[in-house]
Design a protein around this motif. Structure first.
Motif, PDB file in Angstrom:
ATOM      1  N   VAL A  64       0.841  -1.166   0.259  1.00 40.11           N
ATOM      2  CA  VAL A  64       0.531  -0.248  -0.004  1.00 40.11           C
ATOM      3  C   VAL A  64       1.059   1.351  -0.226  1.00 40.11           C
ATOM      4  O   VAL A  64       2.471   1.183  -0.233  1.00 40.11           O
ATOM      5  N   PRO A  65       0.603   2.403  -0.265  1.00 39.76           N
ATOM      6  CA  PRO A  65       0.875   3.413  -0.403  1.00 39.76           C
ATOM      7  C   PRO A  65       1.587   3.773   1.006  1.00 39.76           C
ATOM      8  O   PRO A  65       1.387   3.998   2.194  1.00 39.76           O
ATOM      9  N   VAL A  66       3.610   4.362   1.381  1.00 36.25           N
ATOM     10  CA  VAL A  66       3.713   4.055   2.292  1.00 36.25           C
ATOM     11  C   VAL A  66       4.552   5.630   2.222  1.00 36.25           C
ATOM     12  O   VAL A  66       5.095   5.741   1.467  1.00 36.25           O
ATOM     13  N   THR A  67       4.719   6.030   3.253  1.00 33.57           N
ATOM     14  CA  THR A  67       5.580   7.654   3.286  1.00 33.57           C
ATOM     15  C   THR A  67       6.875   7.355   3.455  1.00 33.57           C
ATOM     16  O   THR A  67       7.738   6.734   4.291  1.00 33.57           O
ATOM     17  N   LEU A  68       7.816   8.095   2.732  1.00 38.64           N
ATOM     18  CA  LEU A  68       8.586   8.283   2.317  1.00 38.64           C
ATOM     19  C   LEU A  68       9.885   9.178   3.338  1.00 38.64           C
ATOM     20  O   LEU A  68       9.579  10.168   3.778  1.00 38.64           O
ATOM     21  N   ARG A  69      10.759   8.268   4.579  1.00 38.00           N
ATOM     22  CA  ARG A  69      11.245   9.680   5.453  1.00 38.00           C
ATOM     23  C   ARG A  69      12.834  10.118   4.580  1.00 38.00           C
ATOM     24  O   ARG A  69      12.993   9.104   3.975  1.00 38.00           O
ATOM     25  N   ASP A  70      13.046  10.497   4.911  1.00 39.00           N
ATOM     26  CA  ASP A  70      14.921  10.450   5.413  1.00 39.00           C
ATOM     27  C   ASP A  70      15.663  10.048   5.008  1.00 39.00           C
ATOM     28  O   ASP A  70      16.190   9.047   5.733  1.00 39.00           O
ATOM     29  N   LYS A  71      16.293   9.724   3.491  1.00 35.60           N
ATOM     30  CA  LYS A  71      17.466   8.531   3.721  1.00 35.60           C
ATOM     31  C   LYS A  71      16.461   7.384   3.879  1.00 35.60           C
ATOM     32  O   LYS A  71      17.316   5.913   3.827  1.00 35.60           O
ATOM     33  N   ASP A  72      15.609   7.363   3.678  1.00 36.19           N
ATOM     34  CA  ASP A  72      15.228   5.859   2.974  1.00 36.19           C
ATOM     35  C   ASP A  72      15.672   5.222   2.225  1.00 36.19           C
ATOM     36  O   ASP A  72      16.221   6.346   1.366  1.00 36.19           O
ATOM     37  N   MET A  73      16.084   3.849   1.846  1.00 38.25           N
ATOM     38  CA  MET A  73      16.948   3.390   0.486  1.00 38.25           C
ATOM     39  C   MET A  73      15.382   2.549   0.203  1.00 38.25           C
ATOM     40  O   MET A  73      14.973   2.076   0.583  1.00 38.25           O
ATOM     41  N   LEU A  74      15.839   3.473  -1.452  1.00 41.73           N
ATOM     42  CA  LEU A  74      14.513   2.729  -2.575  1.00 41.73           C
ATOM     43  C   LEU A  74      14.908   1.505  -3.493  1.00 41.73           C
ATOM     44  O   LEU A  74      15.760   1.855  -3.395  1.00 41.73           O
ATOM     45  N   THR A  75      14.154   0.339  -3.751  1.00 40.64           N
ATOM     46  CA  THR A  75      14.833  -0.757  -4.266  1.00 40.64           C
ATOM     47  C   THR A  75      13.685  -1.085  -5.489  1.00 40.64           C
ATOM     48  O   THR A  75      12.892  -0.879  -4.980  1.00 40.64           O
ATOM     49  N   PHE A  76      14.115  -0.484  -6.715  1.00 38.85           N
ATOM     50  CA  PHE A  76      13.603  -0.796  -7.289  1.00 38.85           C
ATOM     51  C   PHE A  76      14.010  -2.102  -9.019  1.00 38.85           C
ATOM     52  O   PHE A  76      14.597  -1.967  -9.756  1.00 38.85           O
ATOM     53  N   GLY A  77      13.480  -3.794  -8.571  1.00 34.52           N
ATOM     54  CA  GLY A  77      14.344  -4.301  -9.310  1.00 34.52           C
ATOM     55  C   GLY A  77      15.774  -4.460  -8.858  1.00 34.52           C
ATOM     56  O   GLY A  77      15.585  -5.167  -7.246  1.00 34.52           O
ATOM     57  N   GLN A  78      16.524  -4.519  -9.626  1.00 34.07           N
ATOM     58  CA  GLN A  78      17.799  -3.762  -9.102  1.00 34.07           C
ATOM     59  C   GLN A  78      18.578  -3.290  -8.756  1.00 34.07           C
ATOM     60  O   GLN A  78      19.893  -2.558  -9.002  1.00 34.07           O
ATOM     61  N   THR A  79      18.046  -2.002  -9.151  1.00 36.85           N
ATOM     62  CA  THR A  79      18.352  -1.157  -8.498  1.00 36.85           C
ATOM     63  C   THR A  79      18.068  -0.307  -7.732  1.00 36.85           C
ATOM     64  O   THR A  79      16.981  -0.581  -6.979  1.00 36.85           O
ATOM     65  N   GLU A  80      18.598   0.675  -6.817  1.00 33.44           N
ATOM     66  CA  GLU A  80      18.561   1.011  -5.191  1.00 33.44           C
ATOM     67  C   GLU A  80      18.995   2.506  -5.494  1.00 33.44           C
ATOM     68  O   GLU A  80      19.443   2.971  -5.695  1.00 33.44           O
ATOM     69  N   LEU A  81      18.452   3.441  -4.865  1.00 38.07           N
ATOM     70  CA  LEU A  81      18.273   4.699  -4.670  1.00 38.07           C
ATOM     71  C   LEU A  81      18.500   5.197  -3.717  1.00 38.07           C
ATOM     72  O   LEU A  81      17.358   4.832  -2.317  1.00 38.07           O
ATOM     73  N   GLN A  82      19.055   5.934  -2.652  1.00 35.38           N
ATOM     74  CA  GLN A  82      18.498   6.939  -1.762  1.00 35.38           C
ATOM     75  C   GLN A  82      17.274   8.136  -1.617  1.00 35.38           C
ATOM     76  O   GLN A  82      17.826   8.981  -2.411  1.00 35.38           O
ATOM     77  N   PHE A  83      16.195   7.762  -0.604  1.00 36.67           N
ATOM     78  CA  PHE A  83      15.517   9.476  -0.570  1.00 36.67           C
ATOM     79  C   PHE A  83      15.846  10.624  -0.067  1.00 36.67           C
ATOM     80  O   PHE A  83      16.440   9.973   1.641  1.00 36.67           O
TER      81      PHE A  83
END
Length: 317
Positions: A72-91
């Motif tokens: 379900v939709p989740v709130t993003l926090r500072d420095k959260d790690m997001l993973t899509f497939g094999q790609t990682e991003l930091q928010f």
């Protein structure tokens, strides 16, 4: 957001809009060349409160926040790690105004700021997935993520097609607002809202044909029309209104009342008065008096099934 690559860090700015799509195809705002990522994988939305939400769009391999799959939709926090497939991003989301990039002034910015805190006539729709908690206990996590992600994406598309946008994501529910003109709500606007609710019901009821769900999904809906304080937190061709006040609160209460009434849709008296001008009767929208949380006295609502709503809409097709 920061994407780490072999060539160094790539900075992806979430500015200039309130909604960004993530995926493999070129029509996304954030294009990620990863074969494990779906063509249209996820969406990041900035709400009027400044909160950022991550919504998975029914991707096959899922979206993850700090290693946890999003259903379900989740709130993003500072420095959260997001993973899509094999790609990682930091928010990254600075908490102090001094840390934010300075925006150049513009006419659009001025217009948006000047329009804050205006009393307007609005219609608020709240739609909630029934028995969602029960379904989560009986459904594989991957199927749950794909099906609910698809529901949120389709719900957003339906609401946009009928003249509004998703104003809030609340767990397994969405809220949308229609802003009416100074002369009152147009009757065609009220029909558009009714058609949106009908389309949301049909879309929800068909999801079990696409995913192995334990039972067909259903929704409940609350709709209320009245005055509220609204503000435009957007700019350009995508105004982003937020609404505050009893009109909004009552819409949530009306949706909740459908459970105790055993019906699908509950509307406020002002909404019903507009529908009466379109030929609605108490045969289709029966009158009830309900006790609602936060209200000391009983509140009048008119409630119906989605079948009755469709009968009403069919007269105007």
């Amino acid at each position: 957001m920061v994407l780490q690559t072999d060539a160094g860090n790539r900075h992806l700015s979430l500015a200039g809009s309130n909604c960004w799509t993530v995926g493999r195809s070129d029509d996304n705002n954030l294009v990620l060349p990863d074969r494990w990522i779906s063509r249209n994988h996820a969406m990041i939305q900035c709400m009027e409160t400044g909160e950022f939400y991550l919504i998975d769009l029914g991707s096959r391999n899922g979206s993850f926040v700090n290693g946890r799959r999003v259903s379900v939709p989740v709130t993003l926090r500072d420095k959260d790690m997001l993973t899509f497939g094999q790609t990682e991003l930091q928010f990254y989301c600075p908490t102090h105004e001094s840390d934010l990039p300075k925006a150049s002034p513009s006419t659009q910015d001025f217009t948006a700021t000047a329009s804050l805190h205006v009393r307007r006539l609005i219609s608020v729709m709240v739609v909630d997935i029934r028995d969602f908690t029960v379904m989560t206990r009986q459904t594989d996590e991957k199927v749950l993520s794909e099906s609910i992600g698809t529901w949120f994406r389709c719900a957003g598309d339906i609401i946009a097609e009928h003249g509004s946008w998703v104003d809030k994501y609340i767990g397994d529910a969405v809220m949308a607002v229609w802003i009416h003109g100074p002369g009152g709500a147009e009757l065609e606007e009220m029909l558009q809202i009714g058609r949106a609710i009908s389309a949301l019901s049909k879309m929800t009821g068909s999801l079990h044909k696409r995913f192995p769900l334990p039972f067909p999904l259903r929704i409940g809906a609350g709709l209320n029309t009245g005055y509220a304080m609204v503000g435009n937190a957007g700019s350009g061709d995508r105004p982003e209104y937020t609404a505050l006040g009893d009109t909004v609160n009552a819409a949530f209460r009306f949706e909740t009342s459908t459970k105790q009434l055993g019906l699908d849709l509950a509307i406020g008296e002002t909404t019903y008065e507009y529908l009466v001008r379109l030929g609605a009767t108490e045969e289709l929208f029966k009158r009830y008096t309900v006790m609602m949380k936060g209200y000391e006295t009983p509140i009048v609502t008119h409630a119906s099934t989605f079948s009755d709503l469709d009968r009403f809409l069919h007269k105007h097709s």
